[in-house]
Design a protein around this motif. Structure first.
Motif, PDB file in Angstrom:
ATOM      1  N   ILE A  52       0.870  -1.195   0.000  1.00 56.62           N
ATOM      2  CA  ILE A  52       0.000   0.000   0.000  1.00 56.62           C
ATOM      3  C   ILE A  52       0.898   1.233   0.000  1.00 56.62           C
ATOM      4  O   ILE A  52       1.752   1.404   0.880  1.00 56.62           O
ATOM      5  CB  ILE A  52      -0.929   0.009   1.238  1.00 56.62           C
ATOM      6  CG1 ILE A  52      -1.801  -1.257   1.266  1.00 56.62           C
ATOM      7  CG2 ILE A  52      -1.809   1.257   1.237  1.00 56.62           C
ATOM      8  CD1 ILE A  52      -2.591  -1.432   2.541  1.00 56.62           C
ATOM      9  N   GLN A  53       0.729   2.109  -0.991  1.00 57.46           N
ATOM     10  CA  GLN A  53       1.592   3.283  -1.128  1.00 57.46           C
ATOM     11  C   GLN A  53       0.946   4.548  -0.581  1.00 57.46           C
ATOM     12  O   GLN A  53       1.623   5.431  -0.093  1.00 57.46           O
ATOM     13  CB  GLN A  53       1.925   3.512  -2.618  1.00 57.46           C
ATOM     14  CG  GLN A  53       2.773   2.426  -3.235  1.00 57.46           C
ATOM     15  CD  GLN A  53       4.167   2.375  -2.620  1.00 57.46           C
ATOM     16  OE1 GLN A  53       4.817   3.394  -2.470  1.00 57.46           O
ATOM     17  NE2 GLN A  53       4.617   1.190  -2.243  1.00 57.46           N
ATOM     18  N   GLU A  54      -0.370   4.622  -0.693  1.00 61.94           N
ATOM     19  CA  GLU A  54      -1.027   5.896  -0.355  1.00 61.94           C
ATOM     20  C   GLU A  54      -2.491   5.631  -0.025  1.00 61.94           C
ATOM     21  O   GLU A  54      -3.136   4.791  -0.641  1.00 61.94           O
ATOM     22  CB  GLU A  54      -0.932   6.822  -1.585  1.00 61.94           C
ATOM     23  CG  GLU A  54      -1.418   8.231  -1.344  1.00 61.94           C
ATOM     24  CD  GLU A  54      -1.433   9.046  -2.634  1.00 61.94           C
ATOM     25  OE1 GLU A  54      -2.084  10.097  -2.625  1.00 61.94           O
ATOM     26  OE2 GLU A  54      -0.820   8.628  -3.648  1.00 61.94           O
ATOM     27  N   VAL A  55      -2.987   6.353   0.982  1.00 64.51           N
ATOM     28  CA  VAL A  55      -4.421   6.307   1.297  1.00 64.51           C
ATOM     29  C   VAL A  55      -4.920   7.748   1.282  1.00 64.51           C
ATOM     30  O   VAL A  55      -4.400   8.594   2.007  1.00 64.51           O
ATOM     31  CB  VAL A  55      -4.695   5.667   2.675  1.00 64.51           C
ATOM     32  CG1 VAL A  55      -6.188   5.675   2.980  1.00 64.51           C
ATOM     33  CG2 VAL A  55      -4.162   4.245   2.727  1.00 64.51           C
ATOM     34  N   ALA A  56      -5.916   8.032   0.426  1.00 63.17           N
ATOM     35  CA  ALA A  56      -6.467   9.395   0.336  1.00 63.17           C
ATOM     36  C   ALA A  56      -7.983   9.301   0.391  1.00 63.17           C
ATOM     37  O   ALA A  56      -8.625   8.922  -0.582  1.00 63.17           O
ATOM     38  CB  ALA A  56      -6.027  10.054  -0.968  1.00 63.17           C
ATOM     39  N   GLY A  57      -8.538   9.624   1.568  1.00 64.07           N
ATOM     40  CA  GLY A  57     -10.007   9.536   1.712  1.00 64.07           C
ATOM     41  C   GLY A  57     -10.468   8.105   1.480  1.00 64.07           C
ATOM     42  O   GLY A  57      -9.951   7.161   2.079  1.00 64.07           O
ATOM     43  N   GLU A  65      -0.484  -8.078  -9.746  1.00 66.47           N
ATOM     44  CA  GLU A  65      -0.500  -8.867 -10.981  1.00 66.47           C
ATOM     45  C   GLU A  65      -1.879  -9.492 -11.174  1.00 66.47           C
ATOM     46  O   GLU A  65      -2.491  -9.951 -10.208  1.00 66.47           O
ATOM     47  CB  GLU A  65       0.535 -10.009 -10.917  1.00 66.47           C
ATOM     48  CG  GLU A  65       1.963  -9.545 -11.035  1.00 66.47           C
ATOM     49  CD  GLU A  65       2.936 -10.716 -10.885  1.00 66.47           C
ATOM     50  OE1 GLU A  65       2.466 -11.870 -10.828  1.00 66.47           O
ATOM     51  OE2 GLU A  65       4.147 -10.468 -10.812  1.00 66.47           O
ATOM     52  N   ASN A  66      -2.332  -9.516 -12.420  1.00 70.31           N
ATOM     53  CA  ASN A  66      -3.595 -10.186 -12.793  1.00 70.31           C
ATOM     54  C   ASN A  66      -4.801  -9.711 -11.984  1.00 70.31           C
ATOM     55  O   ASN A  66      -5.711 -10.481 -11.703  1.00 70.31           O
ATOM     56  CB  ASN A  66      -3.476 -11.714 -12.645  1.00 70.31           C
ATOM     57  CG  ASN A  66      -2.356 -12.263 -13.500  1.00 70.31           C
ATOM     58  OD1 ASN A  66      -2.095 -11.748 -14.590  1.00 70.31           O
ATOM     59  ND2 ASN A  66      -1.676 -13.282 -12.996  1.00 70.31           N
ATOM     60  N   GLU A 124      -9.474   1.086 -10.769  1.00 71.75           N
ATOM     61  CA  GLU A 124      -8.644   1.400 -11.931  1.00 71.75           C
ATOM     62  C   GLU A 124      -7.363   0.590 -11.864  1.00 71.75           C
ATOM     63  O   GLU A 124      -6.813   0.357 -10.782  1.00 71.75           O
ATOM     64  CB  GLU A 124      -8.301   2.899 -11.868  1.00 71.75           C
ATOM     65  CG  GLU A 124      -8.065   3.555 -13.195  1.00 71.75           C
ATOM     66  CD  GLU A 124      -7.902   5.059 -13.015  1.00 71.75           C
ATOM     67  OE1 GLU A 124      -6.753   5.509 -13.043  1.00 71.75           O
ATOM     68  OE2 GLU A 124      -8.913   5.765 -12.808  1.00 71.75           O
ATOM     69  N   ILE A 125      -6.876   0.165 -13.030  1.00 67.38           N
ATOM     70  CA  ILE A 125      -5.591  -0.536 -13.114  1.00 67.38           C
ATOM     71  C   ILE A 125      -4.697   0.243 -14.067  1.00 67.38           C
ATOM     72  O   ILE A 125      -5.096   0.558 -15.186  1.00 67.38           O
ATOM     73  CB  ILE A 125      -5.780  -1.973 -13.672  1.00 67.38           C
ATOM     74  CG1 ILE A 125      -6.631  -2.813 -12.726  1.00 67.38           C
ATOM     75  CG2 ILE A 125      -4.441  -2.655 -13.903  1.00 67.38           C
ATOM     76  CD1 ILE A 125      -5.939  -3.238 -11.473  1.00 67.38           C
ATOM     77  N   ASP A 126      -3.491   0.569 -13.594  1.00 68.36           N
ATOM     78  CA  ASP A 126      -2.526   1.235 -14.460  1.00 68.36           C
ATOM     79  C   ASP A 126      -1.217   0.451 -14.375  1.00 68.36           C
ATOM     80  O   ASP A 126      -0.443   0.625 -13.425  1.00 68.36           O
ATOM     81  CB  ASP A 126      -2.337   2.687 -13.995  1.00 68.36           C
ATOM     82  CG  ASP A 126      -1.379   3.455 -14.900  1.00 68.36           C
ATOM     83  OD1 ASP A 126      -0.992   2.899 -15.943  1.00 68.36           O
ATOM     84  OD2 ASP A 126      -1.022   4.594 -14.550  1.00 68.36           O
ATOM     85  N   GLY A 127      -1.003  -0.449 -15.329  1.00 69.26           N
ATOM     86  CA  GLY A 127       0.189  -1.311 -15.286  1.00 69.26           C
ATOM     87  C   GLY A 127       0.112  -2.233 -14.083  1.00 69.26           C
ATOM     88  O   GLY A 127      -0.791  -3.063 -13.977  1.00 69.26           O
ATOM     89  N   THR A 128       1.034  -2.037 -13.139  1.00 67.64           N
ATOM     90  CA  THR A 128       1.022  -2.900 -11.944  1.00 67.64           C
ATOM     91  C   THR A 128       0.490  -2.150 -10.724  1.00 67.64           C
ATOM     92  O   THR A 128       0.654  -2.602  -9.600  1.00 67.64           O
ATOM     93  CB  THR A 128       2.454  -3.406 -11.641  1.00 67.64           C
ATOM     94  OG1 THR A 128       3.288  -2.259 -11.432  1.00 67.64           O
ATOM     95  CG2 THR A 128       2.987  -4.259 -12.770  1.00 67.64           C
ATOM     96  N   THR A 129      -0.134  -0.999 -10.961  1.00 70.42           N
ATOM     97  CA  THR A 129      -0.683  -0.211  -9.848  1.00 70.42           C
ATOM     98  C   THR A 129      -2.212  -0.289  -9.869  1.00 70.42           C
ATOM     99  O   THR A 129      -2.831  -0.100 -10.921  1.00 70.42           O
ATOM    100  CB  THR A 129      -0.256   1.265  -9.973  1.00 70.42           C
ATOM    101  OG1 THR A 129       1.169   1.323  -9.980  1.00 70.42           O
ATOM    102  CG2 THR A 129      -0.779   2.086  -8.810  1.00 70.42           C
ATOM    103  N   ALA A 130      -2.799  -0.582  -8.723  1.00 73.76           N
ATOM    104  CA  ALA A 130      -4.268  -0.656  -8.631  1.00 73.76           C
ATOM    105  C   ALA A 130      -4.774   0.480  -7.754  1.00 73.76           C
ATOM    106  O   ALA A 130      -4.233   0.726  -6.668  1.00 73.76           O
ATOM    107  CB  ALA A 130      -4.688  -1.997  -8.041  1.00 73.76           C
TER     108      ALA A 130
END
Length: 457
Positions: free
Chosen positions: A8-13, A22-23, A46-52
């Motif tokens: 988990i990189q970021e939590v915003a609201g 992956e997958n 939303e999926i952007d490459g390997t970031t959800a």
């Protein structure tokens, strides 16, 4: 096999970013496990490459970037359905909140449903009796139709919704009829009003209730109508029932859509609502209808409050494009004490001609409906003239029209929220009112009907 991530990189609201996935697919469900073992639900937006980008169903407080983990479940949001849902009350996520046992599902259905193939649609044409004269007589509801109610803040749309849900029936058949009632963003008092109203009259026995309160998360508000429509599709197309779906309040739903769109930093459209709101509303409304080869049907009454009483606001505007007409509640009639305050002149049911006439309601219905509309419109004009120029400026016939307009509002439109009128009673009240006018004025009614009903005092 669920996949777990501690990235988990970021939590915003209500939103959370998870890296290195992956997958993982759009709309997939997930579970967040906090350091203390508490679990919360989420959904992939939303999926952007390997970031959800993940949306939380509950609050984000207590989520630690280091010690919390996310598990993706490999399935989209679905609902367990069975006939046991009847007479039960659920929250916006489909969990029972009436103190009863969990539902043992006969099957699980994706809540996003599948759009109905236009070629498989059957034309709506059977009359549904709501027991409300202003709807049955003048803006008739037809089985398989989408007929919204346009209200405004402070007007009694909740009472009208509950009345229709209690009274609606398909006449002349013993085909099973059910009501699916979904309330979004309502107060605790309103929720109690709906539940008690259905329980007192016994209507709860054929009703499935979904209640999403104002303090519930916005993402749950977006799931609520989809849960309700999934239940309706199951009852209609798997169990061959005729289902009336009432959704209130679509304005709260659209505001939740705007809230989530803003959190995702999407480019806003009209009045801050997302540009895809038309598509989103259509994905709800178009789930109503009748299918060829299936005896069941879904008829829908979405209810929305027009912000600032503005018919051109995006929510009523887009709803009007997708649905087949509208019933409009009037603040002016409400102030006069009319119950329900339905303004019949700007209201419209585009399919009313298909659901009336011999074998459906009565042979004289179409003629009397047109005559009542015309006479009420002229009566309102006469009353306006009387206000400006005084009563002396009116001809004797105009005075009769002005009297007709008052009687029409007080006897035909205003019937209270407890009165259930069958179509024969509605038509006979219409004839009583038309007798105020001389026979020579009733140019829209065939002579054979005038002979049969007008002269029969």
């Amino acid at each position: 096999m669920p996949r777990e991530y501690r990235t988990i990189q970021e939590v915003a609201g209500p939103l959370m970013m998870v890296h290195g996935v992956e997958n993982v697919v759009y709309n997939e469900l997930g579970e967040i496990e906090l350091a203390n073992g508490e679990k919360r639900r989420c959904k992939v937006l939303e999926i952007d490459g390997t970031t959800a980008l993940v949306q939380l169903f509950e609050a984000s407080t207590g989520i630690s970037l280091e010690s919390s983990k996310v598990r993706f479940l490999g399935r989209t949001m679905s609902m367990g359905v069975s006939e046991d849902m009847m007479s039960r009350v659920f929250d916006g996520m489909g969990q029972p909140i009436d103190g009863g046992p969990a539902i043992l599902p006969e099957k699980r259905m994706d809540i996003n449903g599948l759009p109905m193939n236009p070629a498989a649609r059957q034309y709506p044409q059977e009359f549904i009796q709501t027991g409300v004269s202003a709807i049955d007589g003048l803006n008739t509801l037809v089985r398989g139709q989408k007929l919204p109610i346009f209200s405004a803040s402070g007007l009694p749309h909740a009472q009208l919704a509950a009345q229709i849900a209690r009274q609606a029936k398909v006449r002349g058949t013993d085909e099973p009829f059910a009501v699916v009632f979904a309330a979004m963003g309502i107060t605790f008092e309103e929720a109690n009003y709906f539940i008690n109203s259905f329980k007192e009259t016994g209507a709860i026995d054929r009703t499935v209730l979904f209640i999403n309160l104002a303090n519930d998360p916005a993402v749950e508000r977006i799931a609520t109508p989809r849960m309700a429509l999934t239940a309706a599709e199951y009852l209609a197309f798997e169990k061959n029932m005729h289902v009336l779906v009432i959704l209130t309040d679509i304005t709260n739903y659209a505001d939740a859509l705007r809230e989530i769109s803003a959190a995702r930093k999407e480019v806003p459209g009209r009045r801050g609502y997302p540009g895809y709101m038309y598509t989103d509303l259509a994905s709800l409304y178009e789930r109503a209808g009748r299918q060829q080869g299936k005896t069941g049907s879904i008829t829908m009454i979405p209810i929305l409050t027009m912000p600032e009483d503005d018919k051109t606001h995006p929510i009523p505007d887009l709803t009007g494009y997708i649905t087949e007409g509208q019933i409009i509640l009037s603040r002016e009639l409400y102030r006069k004490g009319l119950m329900p305050p339905i303004d019949v002149l700007p209201s419209l049911s585009r399919l009313k001609d298909k659901g009336i006439g011999e074998g459906k309601t009565r042979a004289d219905h179409a003629d009397t409906m047109n005559q009542l509309f015309a006479a009420y419109a002229r009566g309102k004009d006469a009353k306006e003239l009387m206000t400006i120029l005084g009563e002396a400026a009116l001809t004797d016939v105009d005075k009769l029209y002005a009297k007709f307009a008052d009687e029409f509002e007080n006897r035909y439109v205003s019937q209270g929220y407890e009165t259930d009128r069958d179509i024969e009673e509605t038509l006979s009240i219409g004839w009583e009112l038309l007798r105020i006018l001389p026979r020579s004025e009733l140019k829209r009614i065939k002579d054979k009907f005038l002979d049969e009903y007008y002269d029969k005092q």
